[in-house]
Design a protein around this motif. Structure first.
Motif, short mmCIF file in Angstrom:
data_model
loop_
_atom_site.label_atom_id
_atom_site.label_comp_id
_atom_site.label_asym_id
_atom_site.label_seq_id
_atom_site.Cartn_x
_atom_site.Cartn_y
_atom_site.Cartn_z
N VAL A 1 1.05 -1.20 0.03
CA VAL A 1 0.06 -0.22 -0.12
C VAL A 1 0.69 1.37 -0.69
CG1 VAL A 1 -1.63 1.18 0.93
CG2 VAL A 1 -2.07 -1.26 0.87
N ARG A 2 2.07 0.91 0.14
CA ARG A 2 2.67 2.35 0.70
C ARG A 2 3.24 2.57 -0.27
NH1 ARG A 2 5.31 0.84 5.38
NH2 ARG A 2 7.73 -0.11 4.24
N LYS A 3 3.74 1.26 -0.95
CA LYS A 3 4.29 1.66 -2.46
C LYS A 3 3.33 2.38 -3.65
CE LYS A 3 6.92 -0.33 -6.39
NZ LYS A 3 7.51 -1.77 -6.71
N GLU A 4 2.23 1.89 -3.49
CA GLU A 4 0.55 2.15 -3.87
C GLU A 4 0.37 3.63 -4.11
OE1 GLU A 4 -1.51 0.03 -6.78
OE2 GLU A 4 1.10 -0.07 -7.15
N PHE A 5 1.30 4.18 -2.74
CA PHE A 5 0.27 5.20 -1.90
C PHE A 5 1.98 6.61 -3.00
CE2 PHE A 5 -0.34 8.96 0.94
CZ PHE A 5 -1.50 9.37 0.73
N GLN A 6 2.70 6.02 -2.73
CA GLN A 6 4.16 6.59 -3.01
C GLN A 6 3.92 6.81 -4.47
OE1 GLN A 6 7.59 4.66 -1.94
NE2 GLN A 6 9.16 6.88 -2.42
N LYS A 7 3.45 6.02 -5.77
CA LYS A 7 2.72 6.13 -6.89
C LYS A 7 2.33 7.36 -7.52
CE LYS A 7 4.41 1.65 -8.13
NZ LYS A 7 4.00 0.61 -9.52
N GLU B 1 -5.54 2.02 -1.22
CA GLU B 1 -5.39 0.39 -0.87
C GLU B 1 -6.53 -0.34 -1.13
OE1 GLU B 1 -5.26 -0.93 4.11
OE2 GLU B 1 -5.93 1.29 3.69
N ARG B 2 -7.87 -0.09 -1.02
CA ARG B 2 -9.16 -1.06 -2.17
C ARG B 2 -9.40 -0.99 -3.21
NH1 ARG B 2 -11.69 2.60 2.23
NH2 ARG B 2 -12.78 3.70 -0.31
N HIS B 3 -8.44 0.55 -4.07
CA HIS B 3 -8.78 -0.39 -5.11
C HIS B 3 -7.08 0.01 -6.34
CE1 HIS B 3 -13.04 0.06 -5.11
NE2 HIS B 3 -12.51 1.01 -4.03
N GLY B 4 -6.43 0.29 -5.66
CA GLY B 4 -4.92 0.32 -6.31
C GLY B 4 -4.38 1.98 -6.79
N GLN B 5 -3.14 2.51 -7.03
CA GLN B 5 -3.12 3.87 -7.31
C GLN B 5 -3.90 4.25 -8.89
OE1 GLN B 5 -1.04 5.77 -9.82
NE2 GLN B 5 -0.18 4.04 -10.45
N ALA B 6 -3.61 3.12 -9.48
CA ALA B 6 -4.13 2.78 -11.09
C ALA B 6 -6.01 2.85 -11.36
CB ALA B 6 -3.70 1.63 -12.02
N ARG B 7 -6.46 2.57 -10.74
CA ARG B 7 -8.22 2.66 -10.35
C ARG B 7 -7.85 4.82 -9.58
NH1 ARG B 7 -12.04 2.03 -12.06
NH2 ARG B 7 -13.01 0.80 -11.08
N VAL B 8 -7.33 5.49 -8.82
CA VAL B 8 -7.92 5.80 -8.43
C VAL B 8 -7.89 7.00 -9.92
CG1 VAL B 8 -7.43 8.15 -6.72
CG2 VAL B 8 -6.94 4.94 -6.29
N ASP B 9 -8.99 8.16 -9.66
CA ASP B 9 -9.30 9.08 -10.42
C ASP B 9 -7.68 10.42 -9.98
OD1 ASP B 9 -9.29 11.28 -12.14
OD2 ASP B 9 -11.43 11.20 -11.88
#
Length: 346
Positions: A183-189, A278-286
Motif C-alpha cells: 500500500v505504501r508503494k502504491e500511495f507513493q506512486k 489501498e482498496r483499488h490500487g492507484q491506477a484505478r483512483v481518479d
C-alpha cells in the motif's frame, strides 16, 4: 466668576489642525483670547473638547487637566469629536493624495486614543497605495526582506503562492504511517503523480499573480483580493479585502490570509485518497479529482484570518468521483488545472 489661577490649554479652530497654547482664568477669558488669536467672530462662538465635542460650563472648565485640547467653534459649526471629525473634513477636501497622507500622519502623531490611532493607521495603510508600481527599482521598500532575484511584485507574489501550495505535497507524500509495504508503494506512486500534475501547472502560482489571465488569478488587475468567506459561507460577511501589491505592510498582512481547504486536506482528502489506493490500487483512483481537491480553487478558498475557521468542516469527498470509470480511455486527458474554477472571484 474669575478664578485666581490661569489654566493652560491648547486651542485650535474648526478649519485647522494648528494648535496654540493659551492660558485663561475662565471660559469667558478663553473665548476672548481664542477669538482674537484665531480670528473667529465672537458672536455665537463656543468652545468644546477636541476629543468628543463636549461643550462645557464654567464649572467644568476648572476640572480640565492642563493642556487639554479644545476647539473654538463659530456660529453654526459643530464638532463630533477628534479623529472622526478631522477625517471627515480631511476626506471631503480636494487636497492631493500626498497632502491627505501628510495630514493623516499629523493627526496620528498627535492622537493619544488607541482606538483613534488604529483608525488612522488603517487609513494611512490604504492612502499609501503604491500598487501601480511593479518593479524593485520603482518601489524598493515593498521588497524589504525579499531575495534580490525577484525583480517584480508579480513574480514574488507568484512565488509566494507556489510555496504555499507546494507545501501541501509534503503532507501528501508522508507515508511513514502506512504499515503495509504494498500500500505504501502504491500511495507513493499516487503522490508522485499528483506532484507531477502540480509541477505541470507551475504550482498554481497564477492565483496570486495579478499579471495572469483573469480566469486564473484570484485578484483584480490592480492586485485587490477579496476574502471568499469561511468554508460554510457563500461570501465574506465582513467584506475583507486587501491589496498586497500596495505596500510592504500590506504584503506582510496578506501573508496571514489562508488558502483554506473546504473539504479538509488532512482530516478528509488525504485519508480518503489513502483508502481508495489501498482498496483499488492507484491506477484505478481518479487522481485528477484528488488533485483538484488538494491544489486548486475547486476546493481552496482564499480567506482572511478571521474567516479561517479551525473547527471540523464535516464535509466529505464525493464517493462517485474517487475512481476512474472502468472503461476510461487511456488517452490524453484534460489537465485538472485547466478545469473550470469552482469558487468565483467576488
Amino acid at each position: 466668576q474669575m478664578s485666581g489661577k490661569e489654566k493652560p490649554v491648547k486651542i485650535r479652530s474648526y478649519n485647522s489642525s494648528n494648535k496654540y497654547g493659551v492660558t485663561a482664568k475662565n471660559v469667558k477669558e478663553l473665548l476672548d483670547k481664542g477669538c482674537k488669536l484665531l480670528k473667529v467672530p465672537p458672536a455665537g462662538a463656543r468652545i468644546c473638547l477636541y476629543s468628543d465635542g463636549t461643550e462645557f460650563t464654567e464649572k467644568y472648565f476648572h476640572t480640565l487637566p492642563a493642556h487639554t485640547e479644545l476647539v473654538l467653534l463659530s456660529r453654526g459649526q459643530s464638532w463630533s469629536g477628534g479623529v472622526s471629525e478631522a477625517l471627515r473634513r480631511l476626506l471631503c477636501t480636494d487636497a492631493s493624495g500626498d497632502a491627505v497622507v501628510k495630514a493623516a500622519e499629523d493627526l496620528l502623531r498627535d492622537e493619544r486614543s488607541p482606538k483613534s490611532r488604529k483608525v488612522l493607521s488603517d487609513l494611512l495603510l490604504n492612502l499609501e497605495d503604491r500598487s501601480e508600481l511593479e518593479t524593485r527599482d520603482q518601489d524598493a521598500d515593498w521588497f524589504r526582506g525579499v531575495g534580490p532575484w525577484f525583480k517584480t511584485k508579480s513574480d514574488y507574489m507568484k512565488h509566494s503562492c507556489r510555496s504555499r501550495i507546494r507545501g501541501y505535497t509534503r503532507e501528501v507524500k508522508s507515508s511513514k504511517s502506512i504499515k503495509k509495504a504494498k500500500v505504501r508503494k502504491e500511495f507513493q506512486k499516487a503522490s508522485e503523480s499528483l506532484e507531477e500534475m502540480l509541477k505541470e501547472a507551475k504550482y498554481n502560482g497564477c492565483y496570486f499573480d495579478r499579471s495572469a489571465e483573469e480566469e486564473e488569478r484570484l485578484c483584480t488587475p490592480e492586485g485587490w483580493f477579496t476574502c471568499q468567506g469561511s468554508f460554510d459561507q457563500e461570501a465574506c460577511s465582513f467584506f475583507h479585502s486587501i491589496n498586497p501589491y500596495s505596500s510592504y505592510e500590506s504584503r506582510i498582512v496578506f501573508s496571514t490570509w489562508n488558502l483554506d481547504h473546504r473539504i479538509e486536506k488532512r482530516r478528509t482528502v488525504i485519508p480518503t485518497l489513502l483508502g481508495a489506493v489501498e482498496r483499488h490500487g492507484q491506477a484505478r483512483v481518479d487522481l485528477g479529482y484528488f488533485y483538484q481537491l488538494l491544489f486548486t480553487t475547486r476546493n481552496l478558498k482564499l480567506v482572511h484570518i478571521v474567516c479561517h475557521k479551525k473547527e471540523a468542516h464535516n464535509l466529505a469527498c464525493d464517493g462517485r468521483k474517487l475512481l476512474r470509470p472502468a472503461n476510461a480511455v487511456r488517452g490524453k486527458k484534460e489537465h485538472p488545472a485547466k478545469k473550470r474554477r469552482f469558487f468565483k472571484k467576488n
